[in-house]
Every structure is written in structure tokens, then in C-alpha cells.
Write an enzyme that holds these catalytic residues in place. Sequence first.
Site, PDB file in Angstrom:
ATOM      1  CB  CYS A 126       4.764  53.890  54.741  1.00  0.00           C
ATOM      2  SG  CYS A 126       6.308  54.678  54.220  1.00  0.00           S
ATOM      3  CG  HIS A 168       3.638  54.511  48.946  1.00  0.00           C
ATOM      4  ND1 HIS A 168       2.811  54.364  50.029  1.00  0.00           N
ATOM      5  CD2 HIS A 168       4.898  54.500  49.452  1.00  0.00           C
ATOM      6  CE1 HIS A 168       3.522  54.266  51.138  1.00  0.00           C
ATOM      7  NE2 HIS A 168       4.808  54.339  50.811  1.00  0.00           N
ATOM      8  CD  GLU A 169       7.818  53.115  47.194  1.00  0.00           C
ATOM      9  OE1 GLU A 169       8.759  53.803  47.656  1.00  0.00           O
ATOM     10  OE2 GLU A 169       7.138  52.364  47.916  1.00  0.00           O
ATOM     11  CG  HIS A 172       8.468  57.673  50.057  1.00  0.00           C
ATOM     12  ND1 HIS A 172       8.475  58.106  51.367  1.00  0.00           N
ATOM     13  CD2 HIS A 172       7.897  56.439  50.074  1.00  0.00           C
ATOM     14  CE1 HIS A 172       7.919  57.182  52.140  1.00  0.00           C
ATOM     15  NE2 HIS A 172       7.564  56.161  51.382  1.00  0.00           N
TER      16      HIS A 172
END
Length: 220
Positions: A126, A168-169, A172
Site C-alpha cells: 500500500c 483494496h481501494e 480505503h
Amino acid sequence: MAFLSDRAPLAEQVEELLAADGPLTVVAAGDPVLRRGAEPLDGQLDDVLLARFVAALRITMHAAPGVGLAAPQVGVPLRIAVIEDPAPVSEEVRAARGRVPQPFRVLVNPSYEPVGTGRAAFFEGCLSVPGWQAVVARHAEVRLTGQDEYGRAVDEVFSGWPARIVQHETDHLDGTLYLDRAELRSLSSNQAMAQWWTQPTPQQAAASLGFELPADQDTP
């Protein structure tokens, strides 16, 4: 759908960020903005400012370099992320990880849900946790819904490495870092990764470092 509003604070924050030329600063783990759920994009930025911000996110992602970047990673708590992956990997890695090229995409107010029960575990890093990687087991296939930067609906199924990127995004935007989902016994510095764990899959790392992989993890 146009993103128009008179809500000034976030717009002013973005204008301030864009006042400097070049890539934006990527904030690191420990910054509270990475742990708060980002607010849905709903008119805080007008169309012109949104386009400028998206362009800056893309420049920053390329400069890092990375294959995805979420707005909170540059300090802006809005549900916006960009992804792009030329997938410059060997055929062996491509086959093992399902890593195929992804064109530039903007994800606005995205959310995902698993498709099926399959899971895949691979090392992941990351930009907000520089210098480290760890194995994360993620859904092998997901359905992503949301909008693009023009307000058009997105409803698409992703599999393989692209599914990992969108998870993953999107995480966030919910205040979740990949380390929250990682096998912490796998945590490795970039130096250790280069020395020990360059294999296409993490089977050897699991055996050597003592952590479990999903039962349905394929072994080439």
C-alpha cells in the site's frame, strides 16, 4: 448526474491541494483520515474541480508508482478512487495471480460484494504503508457497484488481480487498511520480499513463516 453543490470546505481543501504543481502528497498510516469512512461524493466538487482532482489522483498514482489510489490517501475524505494497471509481469505471474491489464478507471461511491465463496491470498502492499508487504486473503471475484466520474452507473464483476485492486481501494474509503485483513506473520519489508518471496504465489512464505492460506488457494 452532475456533482454540483455549494458545500465549500471540501472544495476549498481540494483547491488548496491542486494549487501546487506535480503529484500530491500520499499520507501514511497513522493519519486519521485513513481511518474514517469517507463521505459519499454528492455535489461537494463541481464538474471542473472533480475533473482536475481525478487528473491529480492519476498523476500521483503513476508517480508513486501504484495501481490504485483513493482520495483519503491524499487527505480528502471523499468516496473517490482511481485504478490503472498495465500489468507488466511475466506469464507465470499473470497465470498464478490472474493479473491482467486494467485501463484507467474512476470509481465514485463504490461498494463491492463477493461473487461465490472463492478466496485468493497474495502479498499486497500500500502506498500509505511504504516499505512493507503482507499476504492478504481476498474474495477471488467481486461485484462492484457505484458510478464513474460522469455519474454513470457502474455494475461490473471483477476477478483475479483486478478484483484485489478494487477491494483494496474501496476498503480505503471505509477506513480499512490492507493490514487489517493481512496475515501478520507474513509481514515483510521490501528488502525481505526481494530476498525471499519473489515467487508467483505465497505458498513458500506460508510454510516458512507459519501462516495459513485459504483452503481453496490454487497451487500452480
